[in-house]
Design a protein around this motif. Structure first.
Motif, mmCIF file in Angstrom:
data_model
loop_
_atom_site.group_PDB
_atom_site.id
_atom_site.type_symbol
_atom_site.label_atom_id
_atom_site.label_comp_id
_atom_site.label_asym_id
_atom_site.label_seq_id
_atom_site.Cartn_x
_atom_site.Cartn_y
_atom_site.Cartn_z
ATOM 1 N N GLY A 65 4.212 -104.757 15.099
ATOM 2 C CA GLY A 65 4.282 -103.943 16.302
ATOM 3 C C GLY A 65 3.096 -104.057 17.229
ATOM 4 O O GLY A 65 3.234 -104.052 18.451
ATOM 5 N N TRP A 66 1.893 -104.133 16.664
ATOM 6 C CA TRP A 66 0.669 -104.173 17.465
ATOM 7 C C TRP A 66 -0.277 -105.190 16.838
ATOM 8 O O TRP A 66 -1.183 -104.829 16.106
ATOM 9 C CB TRP A 66 0.026 -102.788 17.534
ATOM 10 C CG TRP A 66 -1.095 -102.698 18.513
ATOM 11 C CD1 TRP A 66 -2.427 -102.842 18.263
ATOM 12 C CD2 TRP A 66 -1.001 -102.462 19.920
ATOM 13 N NE1 TRP A 66 -3.159 -102.720 19.410
ATOM 14 C CE2 TRP A 66 -2.313 -102.475 20.443
ATOM 15 C CE3 TRP A 66 0.074 -102.236 20.786
ATOM 16 C CZ2 TRP A 66 -2.571 -102.266 21.795
ATOM 17 C CZ3 TRP A 66 -0.192 -102.037 22.135
ATOM 18 C CH2 TRP A 66 -1.503 -102.045 22.619
ATOM 19 N N ALA A 71 1.607 -101.712 13.404
ATOM 20 C CA ALA A 71 1.378 -100.423 14.058
ATOM 21 C C ALA A 71 2.086 -100.415 15.405
ATOM 22 O O ALA A 71 2.626 -101.431 15.851
ATOM 23 C CB ALA A 71 -0.119 -100.186 14.249
ATOM 24 N N GLN A 72 2.067 -99.244 16.032
ATOM 25 C CA GLN A 72 2.613 -99.072 17.378
ATOM 26 C C GLN A 72 1.597 -98.325 18.232
ATOM 27 O O GLN A 72 0.870 -97.459 17.731
ATOM 28 C CB GLN A 72 3.922 -98.278 17.337
ATOM 29 C CG GLN A 72 5.050 -98.960 16.580
ATOM 30 C CD GLN A 72 5.594 -100.184 17.292
ATOM 31 O OE1 GLN A 72 5.456 -100.324 18.509
ATOM 32 N NE2 GLN A 72 6.233 -101.076 16.538
ATOM 33 N N TRP A 73 1.545 -98.683 19.499
ATOM 34 C CA TRP A 73 0.654 -97.982 20.420
ATOM 35 C C TRP A 73 1.173 -96.557 20.603
ATOM 36 O O TRP A 73 2.284 -96.345 21.066
ATOM 37 C CB TRP A 73 0.599 -98.705 21.753
ATOM 38 C CG TRP A 73 -0.252 -98.019 22.797
ATOM 39 C CD1 TRP A 73 0.177 -97.299 23.865
ATOM 40 C CD2 TRP A 73 -1.674 -97.999 22.851
ATOM 41 N NE1 TRP A 73 -0.880 -96.829 24.589
ATOM 42 C CE2 TRP A 73 -2.048 -97.237 23.997
ATOM 43 C CE3 TRP A 73 -2.680 -98.543 22.059
ATOM 44 C CZ2 TRP A 73 -3.373 -97.019 24.357
ATOM 45 C CZ3 TRP A 73 -4.012 -98.323 22.418
ATOM 46 C CH2 TRP A 73 -4.341 -97.567 23.551
ATOM 47 N N ALA A 74 0.363 -95.574 20.216
ATOM 48 C CA ALA A 74 0.804 -94.177 20.279
ATOM 49 C C ALA A 74 -0.405 -93.254 20.275
ATOM 50 O O ALA A 74 -0.716 -92.609 19.262
ATOM 51 C CB ALA A 74 1.721 -93.850 19.099
ATOM 52 N N PRO A 75 -1.133 -93.180 21.395
ATOM 53 C CA PRO A 75 -2.295 -92.270 21.447
ATOM 54 C C PRO A 75 -1.871 -90.846 21.097
ATOM 55 O O PRO A 75 -0.891 -90.322 21.641
ATOM 56 C CB PRO A 75 -2.749 -92.380 22.902
ATOM 57 C CG PRO A 75 -2.254 -93.716 23.359
ATOM 58 C CD PRO A 75 -0.935 -93.902 22.664
ATOM 59 N N HIS A 76 -2.601 -90.218 20.200
ATOM 60 C CA HIS A 76 -2.223 -88.880 19.758
ATOM 61 C C HIS A 76 -3.397 -88.203 19.064
ATOM 62 O O HIS A 76 -4.353 -88.853 18.658
ATOM 63 C CB HIS A 76 -1.028 -88.958 18.789
ATOM 64 C CG HIS A 76 -1.331 -89.701 17.520
ATOM 65 N ND1 HIS A 76 -1.508 -91.071 17.467
ATOM 66 C CD2 HIS A 76 -1.488 -89.262 16.236
ATOM 67 C CE1 HIS A 76 -1.757 -91.453 16.233
ATOM 68 N NE2 HIS A 76 -1.759 -90.366 15.456
ATOM 69 N N VAL A 77 -3.295 -86.899 18.947
ATOM 70 C CA VAL A 77 -4.216 -86.112 18.135
ATOM 71 C C VAL A 77 -3.360 -85.255 17.206
ATOM 72 O O VAL A 77 -2.141 -85.168 17.369
ATOM 73 C CB VAL A 77 -5.137 -85.216 18.993
ATOM 74 C CG1 VAL A 77 -6.066 -86.047 19.851
ATOM 75 C CG2 VAL A 77 -4.304 -84.266 19.852
ATOM 76 N N LEU A 476 -5.282 -93.956 18.294
ATOM 77 C CA LEU A 476 -4.625 -94.740 19.329
ATOM 78 C C LEU A 476 -3.348 -95.409 18.848
ATOM 79 O O LEU A 476 -2.450 -95.687 19.640
ATOM 80 C CB LEU A 476 -5.587 -95.818 19.866
ATOM 81 C CG LEU A 476 -6.803 -95.297 20.641
ATOM 82 C CD1 LEU A 476 -7.715 -96.450 21.019
ATOM 83 C CD2 LEU A 476 -6.366 -94.519 21.872
ATOM 84 N N LEU A 477 -3.273 -95.660 17.548
ATOM 85 C CA LEU A 477 -2.122 -96.366 16.993
ATOM 86 C C LEU A 477 -1.411 -95.500 15.960
ATOM 87 O O LEU A 477 -2.040 -94.708 15.260
ATOM 88 C CB LEU A 477 -2.564 -97.672 16.338
ATOM 89 C CG LEU A 477 -3.285 -98.696 17.214
ATOM 90 C CD1 LEU A 477 -3.728 -99.883 16.369
ATOM 91 C CD2 LEU A 477 -2.402 -99.168 18.356
#
Length: 481
Positions: A65-66, A71-77, A476-477
């Protein structure tokens, strides 16, 4: 106790004096890190070109994916964000001091609790459900197969029947590994500890102990100073992202404790040394039935044997390995038959979608994100120069004085070299194309101690770099496997 405190004081004084000298290598350290960063960037760029232009086999590019991570791009908290930041700051500020001053046993317990917290909070960034409980319950994972296993004897005897793709095939992860790991989760369910939550916590608490086992090994080999200096880096290991939650964390722990027990037995005196050597062999033998690739981890205990120059403990450990192989073979599962069938299954699926020419070098970019910039700089520092070559290593009984620090670092260099050799062999085999950020965890933990070669006055900066990389990747991922 007084002698122990005096010894620690001498270690601290020696380290401080060494760190007080002008450091002329920092620029070269940063250049090495920059070069490896460029490798990661190139691997990502080429990977995205493969995806965008679909030039990989079957038009699927690198099948990740990345790139170079799965992985995948997925900015999160998430709920683990603040605790992870706080714990990282605590280790950066206090870790080196505690590593130098705490008694050995207290240090190990503090380091273990902190490492477990680091892995747990990083996983908790994705939430309890997605980050911990649900990880091993997904369809390709081990727990999805556990309800189908009613008779353990039949499971082991007919395990190979479900490896190759077909109507009765095992799920991807079950089929791709020997039955030892699935057996762990089956036994947990039998004693009332089934489910993804317990399985996830087992991975976390087992994986956290790997850095402790590495430290125990180094101390057994006469390198307590190195073990103390490197332990904060083992705690803030960026690979903790993939230890929580992955069964590969269990693999890393089993191998690490097998090597540690063997090392203690190799340098011990009295009848207990045989017990430790045999116990180490049993753990390493069971490791063969957790992952086929762990056969390569055998180079690490061989490195211990070379350092100690003792054959008897190696023979006793070998008996432990043989005992495990015989026990599993008696159930009907033959390791060599299993790996042959896994090779067939591998090329029935994603192996044909992942070009060897790309992953044979891009794998190392993924590994760089696992070991972190401090380890890269440490590898640059531990050139096999005068005073640190294997030929100049003395057996552990001769390493009990606080002088001769180069020989002490040499033990870590040899172990790291063995782990790097295992990684190279795994890479060239073509059976590790992508996802090595978790697959190579059992090897990566042995490379981290080279961080002890970094200048003392730069320790906190390098620890911050390790933590910063882990936090950035984790937030971020959306990592997976």
């Amino acid at each position: 106790m007084a002698g122990s405190l005096t010894s620690v004081s001498r270690v601290t004084t020696t380290a401080t004096r060494a760190g007080a000298r002008p450091d002329r290598g920092t620029r070269r350290d940063l250049l090495a890190v920059g070069a490896v960063g460029a490798l990661v960037a190139v691997a990502a760029g080429v990977g995205w070109l493969l995806i965008d232009f679909s030039v990989g086999p079957n038009g699927r590019g690198p099948y990740t994916g990345w790139p170079p991570l799965w992985a995948q791009w997925a900015p999160h908290v998430g709920p683990g964000t603040v605790p992870a930041l706080a714990l990282a700051a605590l280790v950066v500020v206090k870790g080196p001091e505690w590593a130098a001053r705490l008694s050995w046993k207290r240090l190990l317990w503090v380091a273990y609790a902190t490492a477990a917290g680091w892995i747990f909070f990083l996983a908790l960034v994705d939430g309890w459900g997605d980050g911990i409980q649900g990880r091993l319950e997904r369809q390709p994972e081990y727990l999805s197969a556990v309800p189908k296993i009613r008779d353990i004897g039949a499971f082991l005897a007919h395990f190979t029947d479900g490896i190759v793709a077909g109507p009765h095939q095992w799920t991807e992860h079950v089929a791709g590994h020997p039955p030892g790991v699935t057996l762990i989760f089956v036994l947990l369910q039998r004693v009332g500890l089934g489910g993804g939550g317990i399985a996830g916590l087992l991975c976390i608490f087992a994986g956290a102990s790997a850095c402790i086992a590495v430290a125990v090994t180094l101390r057994a080999l006469g390198a307590e100073k190195v073990a103390r200096t490197a332990l904060p880096f083992g705690v803030l290991f960026p690979g903790a992202i993939w230890m929580g939650v992955s069964a590969d964390a269990i693999f890393a722990a089993v191998v690490a404790w097998g090597v540690a027990a063997f090392a203690v037995g190799a340098v011990g005196r009295g009848r207990w040394r045989e017990v430790y050597s045999l116990g180490g062999g049993l753990l390493l033998g069971y490791g063969l039935y957790l992952s086929y690739g762990l056969v390569l981890a055998g180079v690490v205990p061989l490195a211990v044997a070379l350092i100690t120059r003792r054959i008897r403990p190696l023979l006793i450990a070998g008996l432990g390995v043989v005992a495990v192989v015989v026990a599993f073979s008696a159930t009907g599962f033959l390791w060599w038959q299993g790996i042959a069938l896994v090779h067939v299954r591998y090329y029935q699926g994603i192996a044909t979608m992942r070009p060897y020419w790309y992953w044979v070098w891009a794998n190392f970019a993924a590994l760089a994100l696992v070991i972190g910039p401090a380890t890269v700089a440490g590898l640059r520092r531990v050139r096999l120069s005068r005073g640190s070559t294997f030929a100049q290593l003395k057996p552990p009984p001769l390493l009990q004085s606080e002088s001769d620090c180069n020989d002490r670092m040499g033990a870590a260099v040899v172990l790291a070299g063995a782990a790097v050799l295992a990684v190279v062999l795994a890479d060239l085999s073509g059976l590790s194309k992508a996802e090595v950020e978790r697959i190579w965890l059992p090897f990566a933990v042995w490379i981290v101690p080279v961080c002890a070669a970094l200048p003392v006055r730069k320790t906190r900066w390098w620890l911050a770099a390790q933590a910063g990389l882990a936090l950035a990747v984790n937030h971020l991922l959306a990592t997976g496997w």
